[in-house]
Design a protein around this motif. Structure first.
Motif, PDB file in Angstrom:
ATOM      1  N   CYS A  35       0.823  -1.210   0.000  1.00  0.00           N
ATOM      2  CA  CYS A  35       0.000   0.000   0.000  1.00  0.00           C
ATOM      3  C   CYS A  35       0.858   1.262   0.000  1.00  0.00           C
ATOM      4  CB  CYS A  35      -0.935   0.003   1.212  1.00  0.00           C
ATOM      5  SG  CYS A  35      -2.264  -1.182   1.086  1.00  0.00           S
ATOM      6  N   THR A  36       1.991   1.215   0.681  1.00  0.00           N
ATOM      7  CA  THR A  36       2.911   2.350   0.646  1.00  0.00           C
ATOM      8  C   THR A  36       3.422   2.589  -0.761  1.00  0.00           C
ATOM      9  OG1 THR A  36       3.577   1.883   2.914  1.00  0.00           O
ATOM     10  CG2 THR A  36       5.035   3.279   1.633  1.00  0.00           C
ATOM     11  N   TYR A  37       3.725   1.525  -1.460  1.00  0.00           N
ATOM     12  CA  TYR A  37       4.198   1.639  -2.839  1.00  0.00           C
ATOM     13  C   TYR A  37       3.133   2.284  -3.736  1.00  0.00           C
ATOM     14  CZ  TYR A  37       5.961   0.260  -7.409  1.00  0.00           C
ATOM     15  OH  TYR A  37       6.387   0.257  -8.705  1.00  0.00           O
ATOM     16  N   PHE A  38       1.903   1.790  -3.643  1.00  0.00           N
ATOM     17  CA  PHE A  38       0.851   2.328  -4.506  1.00  0.00           C
ATOM     18  C   PHE A  38       0.436   3.741  -4.106  1.00  0.00           C
ATOM     19  CE2 PHE A  38       0.137  -2.276  -5.285  1.00  0.00           C
ATOM     20  CZ  PHE A  38       0.460  -2.240  -6.633  1.00  0.00           C
ATOM     21  N   LEU A  39       0.518   4.060  -2.817  1.00  0.00           N
ATOM     22  CA  LEU A  39       0.239   5.433  -2.396  1.00  0.00           C
ATOM     23  C   LEU A  39       1.308   6.387  -2.920  1.00  0.00           C
ATOM     24  CD1 LEU A  39      -1.522   7.356  -0.705  1.00  0.00           C
ATOM     25  CD2 LEU A  39      -0.022   6.863   1.211  1.00  0.00           C
ATOM     26  N   ALA A  40       2.546   5.964  -2.880  1.00  0.00           N
ATOM     27  CA  ALA A  40       3.623   6.804  -3.404  1.00  0.00           C
ATOM     28  C   ALA A  40       3.502   6.964  -4.915  1.00  0.00           C
ATOM     29  CB  ALA A  40       4.979   6.204  -3.038  1.00  0.00           C
ATOM     30  N   LEU A  41       3.080   5.922  -5.610  1.00  0.00           N
ATOM     31  CA  LEU A  41       2.844   6.051  -7.048  1.00  0.00           C
ATOM     32  C   LEU A  41       1.722   7.040  -7.342  1.00  0.00           C
ATOM     33  CD1 LEU A  41       3.087   2.457  -8.569  1.00  0.00           C
ATOM     34  CD2 LEU A  41       4.653   4.359  -8.877  1.00  0.00           C
ATOM     35  N   SER A  42       0.702   7.046  -6.501  1.00  0.00           N
ATOM     36  CA  SER A  42      -0.399   7.992  -6.699  1.00  0.00           C
ATOM     37  C   SER A  42       0.032   9.426  -6.400  1.00  0.00           C
ATOM     38  CB  SER A  42      -1.580   7.620  -5.804  1.00  0.00           C
ATOM     39  OG  SER A  42      -2.094   6.378  -6.157  1.00  0.00           O
ATOM     40  N   LEU A  43       0.884   9.586  -5.396  1.00  0.00           N
ATOM     41  CA  LEU A  43       1.297  10.939  -5.016  1.00  0.00           C
ATOM     42  C   LEU A  43       2.305  11.547  -5.975  1.00  0.00           C
ATOM     43  CD1 LEU A  43       1.641  10.594  -1.152  1.00  0.00           C
ATOM     44  CD2 LEU A  43      -0.046  11.925  -2.400  1.00  0.00           C
ATOM     45  N   TRP A  44       3.237  10.745  -6.457  1.00  0.00           N
ATOM     46  CA  TRP A  44       4.329  11.279  -7.266  1.00  0.00           C
ATOM     47  C   TRP A  44       4.211  10.905  -8.736  1.00  0.00           C
ATOM     48  CZ3 TRP A  44       6.577   9.458  -2.394  1.00  0.00           C
ATOM     49  CH2 TRP A  44       6.836  10.514  -1.540  1.00  0.00           C
ATOM     50  N   SER A  45       3.003  10.805  -9.220  1.00  0.00           N
ATOM     51  CA  SER A  45       2.684  10.613 -10.639  1.00  0.00           C
ATOM     52  C   SER A  45       3.550   9.543 -11.320  1.00  0.00           C
ATOM     53  CB  SER A  45       2.770  11.932 -11.397  1.00  0.00           C
ATOM     54  OG  SER A  45       4.101  12.409 -11.423  1.00  0.00           O
ATOM     55  N   GLU A  46       3.406   8.351 -10.812  1.00  0.00           N
ATOM     56  CA  GLU A  46       4.025   7.171 -11.436  1.00  0.00           C
ATOM     57  C   GLU A  46       5.557   7.195 -11.438  1.00  0.00           C
ATOM     58  OE1 GLU A  46       2.015   4.637 -12.218  1.00  0.00           O
ATOM     59  OE2 GLU A  46       0.304   5.865 -11.690  1.00  0.00           O
ATOM     60  N   LEU A  76      -2.640  -3.850  10.986  1.00  0.00           N
ATOM     61  CA  LEU A  76      -3.858  -4.060  10.215  1.00  0.00           C
ATOM     62  C   LEU A  76      -4.615  -2.746  10.029  1.00  0.00           C
ATOM     63  CD1 LEU A  76      -5.346  -6.434   8.892  1.00  0.00           C
ATOM     64  CD2 LEU A  76      -6.637  -6.689  11.003  1.00  0.00           C
ATOM     65  N   LEU A  77      -4.618  -1.915  11.054  1.00  0.00           N
ATOM     66  CA  LEU A  77      -5.243  -0.593  10.953  1.00  0.00           C
ATOM     67  C   LEU A  77      -4.517   0.267   9.924  1.00  0.00           C
ATOM     68  CD1 LEU A  77      -7.309   1.457  12.142  1.00  0.00           C
ATOM     69  CD2 LEU A  77      -5.508   2.124  13.719  1.00  0.00           C
ATOM     70  N   THR A  78      -3.193   0.180   9.883  1.00  0.00           N
ATOM     71  CA  THR A  78      -2.406   0.946   8.929  1.00  0.00           C
ATOM     72  C   THR A  78      -2.720   0.538   7.499  1.00  0.00           C
ATOM     73  OG1 THR A  78      -0.661   1.129  10.572  1.00  0.00           O
ATOM     74  CG2 THR A  78      -0.057   1.639   8.329  1.00  0.00           C
ATOM     75  N   VAL A  79      -2.953  -0.748   7.273  1.00  0.00           N
ATOM     76  CA  VAL A  79      -3.310  -1.226   5.934  1.00  0.00           C
ATOM     77  C   VAL A  79      -4.594  -0.549   5.457  1.00  0.00           C
ATOM     78  CG1 VAL A  79      -4.094  -3.227   4.616  1.00  0.00           C
ATOM     79  CG2 VAL A  79      -2.172  -3.440   6.150  1.00  0.00           C
ATOM     80  N   PHE A  80      -5.592  -0.519   6.305  1.00  0.00           N
ATOM     81  CA  PHE A  80      -6.879   0.032   5.879  1.00  0.00           C
ATOM     82  C   PHE A  80      -6.839   1.559   5.765  1.00  0.00           C
ATOM     83  CE2 PHE A  80      -8.416  -4.027   7.880  1.00  0.00           C
ATOM     84  CZ  PHE A  80      -8.597  -4.654   6.665  1.00  0.00           C
ATOM     85  N   ILE A  81      -6.059   2.220   6.596  1.00  0.00           N
ATOM     86  CA  ILE A  81      -5.911   3.669   6.469  1.00  0.00           C
ATOM     87  C   ILE A  81      -5.173   4.011   5.181  1.00  0.00           C
ATOM     88  CG2 ILE A  81      -4.846   5.710   7.510  1.00  0.00           C
ATOM     89  CD1 ILE A  81      -7.351   4.777   8.950  1.00  0.00           C
ATOM     90  N   LEU A  82      -4.129   3.259   4.852  1.00  0.00           N
ATOM     91  CA  LEU A  82      -3.415   3.486   3.599  1.00  0.00           C
ATOM     92  C   LEU A  82      -4.311   3.206   2.390  1.00  0.00           C
ATOM     93  CD1 LEU A  82       0.120   2.039   4.347  1.00  0.00           C
ATOM     94  CD2 LEU A  82      -0.447   4.411   3.887  1.00  0.00           C
ATOM     95  N   LEU A  83      -5.120   2.154   2.468  1.00  0.00           N
ATOM     96  CA  LEU A  83      -6.075   1.885   1.386  1.00  0.00           C
ATOM     97  C   LEU A  83      -7.076   3.021   1.235  1.00  0.00           C
ATOM     98  CD1 LEU A  83      -6.952  -1.909   1.658  1.00  0.00           C
ATOM     99  CD2 LEU A  83      -5.862  -0.739  -0.240  1.00  0.00           C
ATOM    100  N   GLY A  84      -7.480   3.595   2.359  1.00  0.00           N
ATOM    101  CA  GLY A  84      -8.387   4.734   2.304  1.00  0.00           C
ATOM    102  C   GLY A  84      -7.751   5.941   1.645  1.00  0.00           C
ATOM    103  N   HIS A  85      -6.488   6.187   1.933  1.00  0.00           N
ATOM    104  CA  HIS A  85      -5.791   7.304   1.293  1.00  0.00           C
ATOM    105  C   HIS A  85      -5.627   7.071  -0.214  1.00  0.00           C
ATOM    106  CE1 HIS A  85      -4.694   8.474   5.397  1.00  0.00           C
ATOM    107  NE2 HIS A  85      -4.554   9.684   4.878  1.00  0.00           N
ATOM    108  N   ILE A  86      -5.312   5.854  -0.594  1.00  0.00           N
ATOM    109  CA  ILE A  86      -5.179   5.538  -2.016  1.00  0.00           C
ATOM    110  C   ILE A  86      -6.522   5.742  -2.725  1.00  0.00           C
ATOM    111  CG2 ILE A  86      -4.736   3.674  -3.657  1.00  0.00           C
ATOM    112  CD1 ILE A  86      -2.743   2.560  -1.597  1.00  0.00           C
ATOM    113  N   TYR A  96     -13.109   3.801  -0.616  1.00  0.00           N
ATOM    114  CA  TYR A  96     -12.793   4.657   0.536  1.00  0.00           C
ATOM    115  C   TYR A  96     -13.696   4.320   1.723  1.00  0.00           C
ATOM    116  CZ  TYR A  96     -12.202   8.938   3.261  1.00  0.00           C
ATOM    117  OH  TYR A  96     -11.960   9.837   4.261  1.00  0.00           O
ATOM    118  N   GLY A  97     -14.982   4.174   1.472  1.00  0.00           N
ATOM    119  CA  GLY A  97     -15.921   3.828   2.543  1.00  0.00           C
ATOM    120  C   GLY A  97     -15.674   2.447   3.112  1.00  0.00           C
ATOM    121  N   ILE A  98     -15.381   1.488   2.242  1.00  0.00           N
ATOM    122  CA  ILE A  98     -15.108   0.118   2.695  1.00  0.00           C
ATOM    123  C   ILE A  98     -13.847   0.085   3.558  1.00  0.00           C
ATOM    124  CG2 ILE A  98     -14.425  -2.190   1.887  1.00  0.00           C
ATOM    125  CD1 ILE A  98     -17.360  -1.708   1.552  1.00  0.00           C
ATOM    126  N   SER A  99     -12.798   0.779   3.110  1.00  0.00           N
ATOM    127  CA  SER A  99     -11.539   0.735   3.862  1.00  0.00           C
ATOM    128  C   SER A  99     -11.666   1.436   5.210  1.00  0.00           C
ATOM    129  CB  SER A  99     -10.409   1.337   3.040  1.00  0.00           C
ATOM    130  OG  SER A  99     -10.659   2.691   2.779  1.00  0.00           O
TER     131      SER A  99
END
Length: 108
Positions: A35-46, A76-86, A96-99
């Motif tokens: 999730c950190t990887y995909f969040l960073a990809l979303s933030l820094w445009s691939e 486990l909480l960090t996983v769902f918070i990161l998914l929510g940010h993504i 977002y609602g599910i996460s």
């Protein structure tokens, strides 16, 4: 209660073993890295270099390495918070609602 439900499901599937209970924090720590990887990809445009660097930063933190060997709610909480940010960055409102709902079930 989500962590307890996952532990009971794991015991039902593989039996009562010490490694079985530690499987959930291990898998959630792998999910935090992903999730950190995909969040960073979303933030820094691939930009894959920055995304991999952010994963290495998370891996090198001593608190992350220490607490992932324990049975705690935080990973486990960090996983769902990161998914929510993504999901929020990609404007996927249902995800977002599910996460956030799963994050609420994790911590209680």
């Amino acid at each position: 209660p989500l962590l307890f439900w996952l532990i009971n499901l794991n015991w039902f599937l593989v039996g009562f073993h010490d490694w079985a209970i530690r499987l959930i924090p291990f898998l959630s720590s792998i999910a935090v890295i992903a999730c950190t990887y995909f969040l960073a990809l979303s933030l820094w445009s691939e930009n894959k270099i920055k995304a991999l660097t952010s994963c290495w930063v998370v891996l090198c933190m001593s608190g992350f390495l220490f607490y992932n060997t324990l049975i705690m709610f935080d990973c486990l909480l960090t996983v769902f918070i990161l998914l929510g940010h993504i999901a929020l960055l990609r404007q996927r409102w249902f995800l977002y609602g599910i996460s956030l709902g799963l994050a609420l079930l994790t911590k209680g």
